[in-house]
Design an enzyme around this catalytic site. Structure first.
Site, mmCIF file in Angstrom:
data_model
loop_
_atom_site.group_PDB
_atom_site.id
_atom_site.type_symbol
_atom_site.label_atom_id
_atom_site.label_comp_id
_atom_site.label_asym_id
_atom_site.label_seq_id
_atom_site.Cartn_x
_atom_site.Cartn_y
_atom_site.Cartn_z
ATOM 1 C CG HIS A 50 -1.941 -1.037 1.259
ATOM 2 N ND1 HIS A 50 -3.057 -0.944 2.053
ATOM 3 C CD2 HIS A 50 -2.063 -2.212 0.583
ATOM 4 C CE1 HIS A 50 -3.819 -2.010 1.870
ATOM 5 N NE2 HIS A 50 -3.229 -2.801 0.990
ATOM 6 C CD GLU A 52 -2.009 4.201 3.155
ATOM 7 O OE1 GLU A 52 -3.195 4.473 3.412
ATOM 8 O OE2 GLU A 52 -1.676 3.348 2.301
ATOM 9 C CB CYS A 80 -6.615 -0.459 5.292
ATOM 10 S SG CYS A 80 -4.901 -1.027 5.203
ATOM 11 C CB CYS A 83 -2.054 1.676 6.057
ATOM 12 S SG CYS A 83 -1.663 0.783 4.537
#
Length: 145
Positions: A50, A52, A80, A83
């Site tokens: 992801h 992040e 999410c 993260c």
């Protein structure tokens, strides 16, 4: 629009060009961007890729420390749980979010991992509610259906 969020949006656009969910993130320290990243989950075949997570990894290399306590992150979509946990672990001080995630949001929409009195770090969350962030994601998912 905030210049740092604009940079995160540019990252999200790069993800979009690759057919990735368009999420971008930048990490800022002393008013300078020290890392940029975008989703690469499909490209890398890695569920942890992801924006992040990738931005945190890069920023940690720049500052030569896993602690990013004097840093801020700008991200186009609410993180999410995975993260949010990584943001909590690296001790980022402030998080700026472009739009909420009503399905997996872990910064207040569904759950709030970053502002939880049972955990050892509290992160200042700033909601920017950026239409460009929302519209890019809506268009992406509409086109996939």
């Amino acid at each position: 629009m905030d210049g740092f969020m604009f940079e995160a949006i540019k990252q999200a656009e790069m993800a979009l060009q690759l057919g990735e969910v368009p999420v971008g993130a930048v990490v800022v320290k002393n008013n300078n961007i020290i890392s940029r990243a975008y989703n690469l989950k499909e490209t890398l075949k890695d569920s942890t890729a992801h924006a992040e997570i990738l931005a945190i990894r890069s920023a940690s290399k720049v500052v030569k420390n896993w602690r990013l306590k004097d840093c801020s992150m700008y991200v186009t979509l609410e993180p999410c749980p995975m993260c949010a946990g990584a943001i909590l672990q690296c001790r980022i001080s402030r998080l700026y979010i472009g739009t909420f995630d009503p399905v997996m949001g872990a910064c207040g929409s569904v759950v709030n991992i970053l502002q939880n009195n049972f955990l050892n770090h509290w992160i200042d969350i700033q909601w920017l509610y950026n239409n460009e962030c929302s519209n890019m994601l809506k268009k992406f998912f509409k086109n996939r259906r």
